[in-house]
Motif scaffolding. Sequence first.
Motif, PDB file in Angstrom:
ATOM      1  N   CYS A  69     -53.867 -24.872 -28.421  1.00 27.06           N
ATOM      2  CA  CYS A  69     -54.664 -25.316 -27.277  1.00 27.06           C
ATOM      3  C   CYS A  69     -53.722 -25.687 -26.136  1.00 27.06           C
ATOM      4  N   ASP A  70     -54.253 -26.227 -25.096  1.00 30.73           N
ATOM      5  CA  ASP A  70     -53.441 -26.594 -23.939  1.00 30.73           C
ATOM      6  C   ASP A  70     -52.686 -27.884 -24.226  1.00 30.73           C
ATOM      7  N   GLY A  71     -51.437 -27.762 -24.660  1.00 28.00           N
ATOM      8  CA  GLY A  71     -50.592 -28.926 -24.886  1.00 28.00           C
ATOM      9  C   GLY A  71     -50.574 -29.432 -26.315  1.00 28.00           C
ATOM     10  N   TYR A  72     -51.394 -28.859 -27.192  1.00 24.27           N
ATOM     11  CA  TYR A  72     -51.392 -29.287 -28.588  1.00 24.27           C
ATOM     12  C   TYR A  72     -51.959 -28.178 -29.462  1.00 24.27           C
ATOM     13  N   SER A  73     -51.663 -28.267 -30.751  1.00 24.84           N
ATOM     14  CA  SER A  73     -52.272 -27.352 -31.706  1.00 24.84           C
ATOM     15  C   SER A  73     -53.442 -28.051 -32.392  1.00 24.84           C
ATOM     16  N   ARG A  74     -54.450 -27.256 -32.719  1.00 28.99           N
ATOM     17  CA  ARG A  74     -55.613 -27.791 -33.427  1.00 28.99           C
ATOM     18  C   ARG A  74     -55.684 -27.143 -34.808  1.00 28.99           C
ATOM     19  N   GLU A  75     -55.409 -27.947 -35.823  1.00 31.37           N
ATOM     20  CA  GLU A  75     -55.401 -27.440 -37.185  1.00 31.37           C
ATOM     21  C   GLU A  75     -56.677 -27.894 -37.907  1.00 31.37           C
ATOM     22  N   ARG A  76     -57.284 -26.970 -38.623  1.00 27.86           N
ATOM     23  CA  ARG A  76     -58.422 -27.355 -39.471  1.00 27.86           C
ATOM     24  C   ARG A  76     -57.862 -27.728 -40.839  1.00 27.86           C
ATOM     25  N   VAL A  77     -58.110 -28.966 -41.243  1.00 25.00           N
ATOM     26  CA  VAL A  77     -57.642 -29.438 -42.538  1.00 25.00           C
ATOM     27  C   VAL A  77     -58.844 -29.863 -43.375  1.00 25.00           C
ATOM     28  N   VAL A  78     -58.698 -29.740 -44.681  1.00 25.59           N
ATOM     29  CA  VAL A  78     -59.735 -30.137 -45.623  1.00 25.59           C
ATOM     30  C   VAL A  78     -59.086 -31.035 -46.676  1.00 25.59           C
ATOM     31  N   PHE A  79     -59.766 -32.129 -47.021  1.00 25.64           N
ATOM     32  CA  PHE A  79     -59.237 -33.016 -48.066  1.00 25.64           C
ATOM     33  C   PHE A  79     -60.397 -33.563 -48.890  1.00 25.64           C
ATOM     34  N   ASP A  80     -60.088 -33.992 -50.099  1.00 22.47           N
ATOM     35  CA  ASP A  80     -61.098 -34.495 -51.027  1.00 22.47           C
ATOM     36  C   ASP A  80     -61.196 -36.015 -50.942  1.00 22.47           C
ATOM     37  N   THR A  81     -62.430 -36.528 -51.102  1.00 23.18           N
ATOM     38  CA  THR A  81     -62.633 -37.976 -51.137  1.00 23.18           C
ATOM     39  C   THR A  81     -63.317 -38.423 -52.429  1.00 23.18           C
ATOM     40  N   GLU A  82     -64.068 -37.545 -53.051  1.00 24.31           N
ATOM     41  CA  GLU A  82     -64.681 -37.789 -54.354  1.00 24.31           C
ATOM     42  C   GLU A  82     -64.587 -36.506 -55.164  1.00 24.31           C
ATOM     43  N   THR A  84     -66.890 -34.803 -56.136  1.00 23.74           N
ATOM     44  CA  THR A  84     -67.914 -33.865 -55.678  1.00 23.74           C
ATOM     45  C   THR A  84     -68.054 -33.850 -54.161  1.00 23.74           C
ATOM     46  N   MET A  85     -67.030 -34.276 -53.415  1.00 23.98           N
ATOM     47  CA  MET A  85     -67.135 -34.307 -51.957  1.00 23.98           C
ATOM     48  C   MET A  85     -65.785 -34.080 -51.294  1.00 23.98           C
ATOM     49  N   SER A  86     -65.800 -33.174 -50.293  1.00 20.07           N
ATOM     50  CA  SER A  86     -64.613 -32.893 -49.486  1.00 20.07           C
ATOM     51  C   SER A  86     -64.950 -33.067 -48.012  1.00 20.07           C
ATOM     52  N   VAL A  87     -63.907 -33.240 -47.203  1.00 12.38           N
ATOM     53  CA  VAL A  87     -64.086 -33.513 -45.779  1.00 12.38           C
ATOM     54  C   VAL A  87     -63.333 -32.473 -44.949  1.00 12.38           C
ATOM     55  N   PRO A  88     -64.015 -31.771 -44.043  1.00  6.48           N
ATOM     56  CA  PRO A  88     -63.321 -30.935 -43.066  1.00  6.48           C
ATOM     57  C   PRO A  88     -62.982 -31.763 -41.829  1.00  6.48           C
ATOM     58  N   ALA A  89     -61.844 -31.519 -41.240  1.00  9.02           N
ATOM     59  CA  ALA A  89     -61.406 -32.295 -40.078  1.00  9.02           C
ATOM     60  C   ALA A  89     -60.536 -31.418 -39.198  1.00  9.02           C
ATOM     61  N   TYR A  90     -60.391 -31.826 -37.946  1.00 13.35           N
ATOM     62  CA  TYR A  90     -59.429 -31.206 -37.040  1.00 13.35           C
ATOM     63  C   TYR A  90     -58.263 -32.170 -36.847  1.00 13.35           C
ATOM     64  N   LEU A  91     -57.070 -31.658 -37.003  1.00 10.81           N
ATOM     65  CA  LEU A  91     -55.846 -32.403 -36.734  1.00 10.81           C
ATOM     66  C   LEU A  91     -55.243 -31.856 -35.445  1.00 10.81           C
ATOM     67  N   LEU A  92     -55.133 -32.700 -34.439  1.00 12.80           N
ATOM     68  CA  LEU A  92     -54.589 -32.311 -33.140  1.00 12.80           C
ATOM     69  C   LEU A  92     -53.168 -32.843 -33.038  1.00 12.80           C
ATOM     70  N   VAL A  93     -52.204 -31.923 -32.884  1.00 10.59           N
ATOM     71  CA  VAL A  93     -50.787 -32.303 -32.855  1.00 10.59           C
ATOM     72  C   VAL A  93     -50.186 -31.888 -31.516  1.00 10.59           C
ATOM     73  N   PRO A  94     -49.834 -32.842 -30.650  1.00 14.01           N
ATOM     74  CA  PRO A  94     -49.240 -32.504 -29.352  1.00 14.01           C
ATOM     75  C   PRO A  94     -47.941 -31.714 -29.532  1.00 14.01           C
ATOM     76  N   ASP A  95     -47.746 -30.728 -28.677  1.00 14.48           N
ATOM     77  CA  ASP A  95     -46.537 -29.889 -28.758  1.00 14.48           C
ATOM     78  C   ASP A  95     -45.276 -30.733 -28.644  1.00 14.48           C
ATOM     79  N   ALA A  96     -45.317 -31.759 -27.790  1.00 14.77           N
ATOM     80  CA  ALA A  96     -44.126 -32.578 -27.566  1.00 14.77           C
ATOM     81  C   ALA A  96     -43.770 -33.433 -28.773  1.00 14.77           C
ATOM     82  N   ARG A  97     -44.666 -33.546 -29.735  1.00 14.42           N
ATOM     83  CA  ARG A  97     -44.398 -34.380 -30.910  1.00 14.42           C
ATOM     84  C   ARG A  97     -43.789 -33.582 -32.064  1.00 14.42           C
ATOM     85  N   ARG A  98     -43.723 -32.280 -31.950  1.00 16.12           N
ATOM     86  CA  ARG A  98     -43.330 -31.438 -33.077  1.00 16.12           C
ATOM     87  C   ARG A  98     -41.942 -31.778 -33.611  1.00 16.12           C
ATOM     88  N   ASP A  99     -40.998 -32.066 -32.736  1.00 13.69           N
ATOM     89  CA  ASP A  99     -39.631 -32.361 -33.166  1.00 13.69           C
ATOM     90  C   ASP A  99     -39.272 -33.834 -32.964  1.00 13.69           C
TER      91      ASP A  99
END
Length: 336
Positions: A69-82, A84-99
Amino acid sequence: MTKRRNFSNWAYWRLRLDEVALDDPLPADALAAELDPWRARVRARLHELLGARPAAVPPDPETTESVQCDGYSRERVVFDTEATMSVPAYLLVPDARRDAPPGPAVLAIHGHGPGKSLVCGIEAGGPGDDYAHALASLGYVVLAPDLRGFGERHDWTPDDKYHCDWDLVCGTMAGVLPLERNLWDLERALDVLGAHPLVDPARVAAAGLSYGGTSTLFLAALDDRVKVAIVSGYLSSWQAAHTVPWNMCGSQVMPGQLGRIEHVDLASLIAPRPLLVESGTEDLIFPVASARATVDALRGVYKQLGAPDDALVHDVFEGDHQWHGTAVPEFLARWL
């Protein structure tokens, strides 16, 4: 003389709930020594009202896609909480934070509506609705999950049914609360966010509008890992909110809560951690007069606990039920 009778169920509940008084209110002009045992009682009541928690499972996060995206990447991540239940989420990581070394992050919690896609700016909304995008643009790593019944977790529902209320029906039969399950998912989201290599777990905030504000208030009260909280379009009082027709829904209530716990009680569990409250003067859902009264009472708690004056900020703006965001950049820069 004709006897007065009532046929309205709405009037019945109004009359019943209007009579409820808090059985253990915030002590007036309490000293710090009195606050500690009172807050301990509030915390115990909160856990009692939310009920039993599910069994924990390893989150096992997985990244399924990445979009620049403009200035950051948008990653779709999935993780489990139970189991029988998982959570989809977007992780937004600014380009300037990569290193960069590990730094601050925000858990952005959506309100009623499309879910994470709205706060991430993928779907168009009203003014300020894309606050996850705005936070990433400020340089914060942002995790924006879908709550149960929203976004990718939305099940088809007939037009004459509301999924939050139907969820409460199912949860009542199972002896659990939708609110508690969403809070459980959000605590697991803090696990995932805090474990990210670019995130300093000691510098994590939570922020949300409307039901996202509900969730932020509860989450910060329950979990000290939330170092800074931004509650928009919510903090006022249940005593005032219940008088607004069709205001509350099955996703944000607890049995017997009125009279046992209030907004100021929950917020007192956040103190002295920094808290920014946003209230619109035209917000008909959570009246600004009640919000002012709650924040005024809360200032006494922050003062007794030795917090700086600017640790509690009330941004009252001309507008309705919306994310304002004007005070957010400075507040986060100051505290996170």
